[in-house]
Design a protein around this motif. Structure first.
Motif, PDB file in Angstrom:
ATOM      1  N   ALA A  52    -103.860 -50.498  69.580  1.00 20.72           N
ATOM      2  CA  ALA A  52    -104.267 -49.717  70.753  1.00 20.72           C
ATOM      3  C   ALA A  52    -105.537 -50.298  71.376  1.00 20.72           C
ATOM      4  O   ALA A  52    -105.635 -50.441  72.602  1.00 20.72           O
ATOM      5  N   ILE A  53    -106.513 -50.639  70.533  1.00 24.47           N
ATOM      6  CA  ILE A  53    -107.773 -51.211  71.023  1.00 24.47           C
ATOM      7  C   ILE A  53    -107.524 -52.550  71.709  1.00 24.47           C
ATOM      8  O   ILE A  53    -108.015 -52.816  72.815  1.00 24.47           O
ATOM      9  N   VAL A  54    -106.739 -53.400  71.043  1.00 28.91           N
ATOM     10  CA  VAL A  54    -106.425 -54.718  71.593  1.00 28.91           C
ATOM     11  C   VAL A  54    -105.668 -54.584  72.913  1.00 28.91           C
ATOM     12  O   VAL A  54    -105.943 -55.319  73.877  1.00 28.91           O
ATOM     13  N   ALA A  55    -104.742 -53.640  72.980  1.00 30.17           N
ATOM     14  CA  ALA A  55    -103.926 -53.465  74.183  1.00 30.17           C
ATOM     15  C   ALA A  55    -104.774 -53.050  75.385  1.00 30.17           C
ATOM     16  O   ALA A  55    -104.626 -53.599  76.482  1.00 30.17           O
ATOM     17  N   TRP A  56    -105.702 -52.086  75.170  1.00 34.91           N
ATOM     18  CA  TRP A  56    -106.505 -51.675  76.327  1.00 34.91           C
ATOM     19  C   TRP A  56    -107.504 -52.751  76.728  1.00 34.91           C
ATOM     20  O   TRP A  56    -107.838 -52.899  77.916  1.00 34.91           O
ATOM     21  N   GLU A  57    -107.974 -53.529  75.754  1.00 36.05           N
ATOM     22  CA  GLU A  57    -108.862 -54.639  76.105  1.00 36.05           C
ATOM     23  C   GLU A  57    -108.114 -55.687  76.931  1.00 36.05           C
ATOM     24  O   GLU A  57    -108.665 -56.254  77.878  1.00 36.05           O
ATOM     25  N   GLU A  58    -106.855 -55.921  76.566  1.00 30.47           N
ATOM     26  CA  GLU A  58    -106.057 -56.875  77.333  1.00 30.47           C
ATOM     27  C   GLU A  58    -105.738 -56.354  78.722  1.00 30.47           C
ATOM     28  O   GLU A  58    -105.728 -57.114  79.701  1.00 30.47           O
ATOM     29  N   LEU A  59    -105.474 -55.069  78.852  1.00 36.45           N
ATOM     30  CA  LEU A  59    -105.203 -54.489  80.168  1.00 36.45           C
ATOM     31  C   LEU A  59    -106.469 -54.440  81.019  1.00 36.45           C
ATOM     32  O   LEU A  59    -106.399 -54.284  82.243  1.00 36.45           O
ATOM     33  N   TRP A  60    -107.616 -54.549  80.382  1.00 34.86           N
ATOM     34  CA  TRP A  60    -108.890 -54.628  81.102  1.00 34.86           C
ATOM     35  C   TRP A  60    -109.111 -56.045  81.612  1.00 34.86           C
ATOM     36  O   TRP A  60    -109.343 -56.251  82.808  1.00 34.86           O
ATOM     37  N   PHE A  61    -109.003 -57.028  80.725  1.00 34.37           N
ATOM     38  CA  PHE A  61    -109.273 -58.417  81.116  1.00 34.37           C
ATOM     39  C   PHE A  61    -108.048 -59.152  81.667  1.00 34.37           C
ATOM     40  O   PHE A  61    -108.193 -60.117  82.398  1.00 34.37           O
ATOM     41  N   ARG A  62    -106.848 -58.738  81.285  1.00 33.32           N
ATOM     42  CA  ARG A  62    -105.624 -59.362  81.791  1.00 33.32           C
ATOM     43  C   ARG A  62    -104.775 -58.326  82.505  1.00 33.32           C
ATOM     44  O   ARG A  62    -103.555 -58.279  82.368  1.00 33.32           O
ATOM     45  N   GLY A  63    -105.444 -57.467  83.281  1.00 35.54           N
ATOM     46  CA  GLY A  63    -104.730 -56.427  84.024  1.00 35.54           C
ATOM     47  C   GLY A  63    -103.927 -57.007  85.176  1.00 35.54           C
ATOM     48  O   GLY A  63    -104.045 -58.181  85.529  1.00 35.54           O
ATOM     49  N   ILE A  64    -103.109 -56.162  85.772  1.00 37.28           N
ATOM     50  CA  ILE A  64    -102.210 -56.600  86.837  1.00 37.28           C
ATOM     51  C   ILE A  64    -102.979 -57.087  88.068  1.00 37.28           C
ATOM     52  O   ILE A  64    -102.419 -57.809  88.915  1.00 37.28           O
ATOM     53  N   PHE A  65    -104.257 -56.742  88.179  1.00 34.49           N
ATOM     54  CA  PHE A  65    -105.068 -57.208  89.303  1.00 34.49           C
ATOM     55  C   PHE A  65    -105.166 -58.735  89.314  1.00 34.49           C
ATOM     56  O   PHE A  65    -105.354 -59.340  90.377  1.00 34.49           O
ATOM     57  N   LEU A  66    -105.034 -59.366  88.142  1.00 35.45           N
ATOM     58  CA  LEU A  66    -105.068 -60.829  88.088  1.00 35.45           C
ATOM     59  C   LEU A  66    -103.949 -61.433  88.924  1.00 35.45           C
ATOM     60  O   LEU A  66    -104.111 -62.508  89.507  1.00 35.45           O
ATOM     61  N   ASN A  67    -102.814 -60.747  88.963  1.00 37.92           N
ATOM     62  CA  ASN A  67    -101.691 -61.257  89.747  1.00 37.92           C
ATOM     63  C   ASN A  67    -101.993 -61.225  91.246  1.00 37.92           C
ATOM     64  O   ASN A  67    -101.526 -62.083  91.996  1.00 37.92           O
ATOM     65  N   TYR A  68    -102.787 -60.242  91.639  1.00 35.54           N
ATOM     66  CA  TYR A  68    -103.224 -60.185  93.042  1.00 35.54           C
ATOM     67  C   TYR A  68    -104.169 -61.341  93.337  1.00 35.54           C
ATOM     68  O   TYR A  68    -104.072 -61.992  94.380  1.00 35.54           O
ATOM     69  N   CYS A  69    -105.076 -61.621  92.397  1.00 33.73           N
ATOM     70  CA  CYS A  69    -106.003 -62.750  92.555  1.00 33.73           C
ATOM     71  C   CYS A  69    -105.235 -64.070  92.623  1.00 33.73           C
ATOM     72  O   CYS A  69    -105.643 -65.007  93.322  1.00 33.73           O
ATOM     73  N   ASN A  70    -104.127 -64.136  91.901  1.00 31.98           N
ATOM     74  CA  ASN A  70    -103.344 -65.364  91.825  1.00 31.98           C
ATOM     75  C   ASN A  70    -102.662 -65.713  93.148  1.00 31.98           C
ATOM     76  O   ASN A  70    -102.161 -66.831  93.325  1.00 31.98           O
ATOM     77  N   ARG A  71    -102.668 -64.792  94.089  1.00 29.58           N
ATOM     78  CA  ARG A  71    -102.105 -65.078  95.403  1.00 29.58           C
ATOM     79  C   ARG A  71    -102.975 -66.052  96.184  1.00 29.58           C
ATOM     80  O   ARG A  71    -102.482 -66.763  97.055  1.00 29.58           O
ATOM     81  N   ASN A  72    -104.261 -66.052  95.859  1.00 28.73           N
ATOM     82  CA  ASN A  72    -105.195 -66.929  96.579  1.00 28.73           C
ATOM     83  C   ASN A  72    -105.917 -67.926  95.670  1.00 28.73           C
ATOM     84  O   ASN A  72    -106.483 -68.904  96.155  1.00 28.73           O
ATOM     85  N   LEU A  73    -105.901 -67.672  94.372  1.00 23.94           N
ATOM     86  CA  LEU A  73    -106.578 -68.555  93.419  1.00 23.94           C
ATOM     87  C   LEU A  73    -105.576 -69.075  92.398  1.00 23.94           C
ATOM     88  O   LEU A  73    -104.614 -68.384  92.061  1.00 23.94           O
ATOM     89  N   SER A  74    -105.815 -70.274  91.898  1.00 19.25           N
ATOM     90  CA  SER A  74    -104.914 -70.840  90.894  1.00 19.25           C
ATOM     91  C   SER A  74    -105.135 -70.163  89.548  1.00 19.25           C
ATOM     92  O   SER A  74    -106.201 -69.592  89.291  1.00 19.25           O
TER      93      SER A  74
END
Length: 228
Positions: free
Chosen positions: A97-119
């Motif tokens: 549970a701890i690992v999962a929420w940490e990953e959703l914090w640092f590897r959240g879906i917002f990264l995919n939005y950033c990936n539209r303009n950044l590599s």
């Protein structure tokens, strides 16, 4: 974390589960607002959950590699190595549970939005730096010793997220690294310790390999698009 502490929960229900639920909701709402429905289905799809056990094994190997390297080089005897893990349902569930929420914090879906303009590479380097800088808040951490490991850990998990297009593998890697650890007299060793430079080198090598694979994939995809 402060919000979770407002709720009174049974002794067996840790606040980490509340935090995880909140991060899941935040990510789903973010995906809806930023029109990332396709991405969340791809990266969160249960059809890729088989990456979870693969990540746990790989993360465990990365975690124990410094101690094993110490044994192979004669810095420590095999009898002095001890698996520092308690295999109970509660400890496994809580760590996950701890690992999962940490990953959703640092590897959240917002990264995919950033990936539209950044590599993916640029995002990985940026989040590696952020992950390292966040730990400046902990005065007990020696950044000269631990900084490289923190940077490459954050960068590696992020590039893994993009290359394999799933959140399950980073969760597995993170869990395996946190849960499957070896205790020994080398814990504080500058090279083979838990926060020594050997672990940073392993993560750096894996990160550079994935950068190469990511760039090759991007180049192949671009050439294929040009032919069409």
């Amino acid at each position: 974390m402060g919000i979770a502490q407002l709720f009174k929960t049974p002794y067996w229900f840790d606040s980490a589960f509340i935090v995880l639920t909140l991060f899941v909701i935040v990510n789903i709402v973010t995906a809806k607002i930023l029109n990332l429905k396709t991405e969340i289905k791809t990266f969160w799809g249960f059809n890729k959950i088989y990456f979870l056990p693969i990540g746990i094994l790989a993360g465990g190997l990365i975690a124990v590699s410094p101690a094993l390297a110490g044994f192979l080089t004669g810095a420590i005897k095999f009898s002095e190595l001890k698996l520092d893990t308690t295999f109970t349902f509660t400890s496994i569930a809580l760590t996950l549970a701890i690992v999962a929420w940490e990953e959703l914090w640092f590897r959240g879906i917002f990264l995919n939005y950033c990936n539209r303009n950044l590599s993916a590479v640029n995002i990985s380097i940026t989040f590696g730096l952020l992950f390292m800088l966040v730990h400046l808040l902990n005065p007990e951490i020696n950044m000269l010793k631990t900084g490289p490991t923190l940077f490459f850990a954050g960068a590696f998990l992020t590039i893994v997220y993009f290359y394999f297009k799933t959140i399950w593998l980073p969760i597995g890697l993170h869990f395996g690294n946190n849960y499957l650890t070896i205790q020994s007299s080398l814990d504080k060793h500058w090279l083979f310790g838990n926060e020594g430079y050997f672990g940073a080198v392993i993560l750096a090598i894996l990160f550079l390999i994935l950068i190469k694979l990511t760039n090759e994939t991007h180049k192949t995809t671009r050439n294929y698009s040009l032919r069409e």
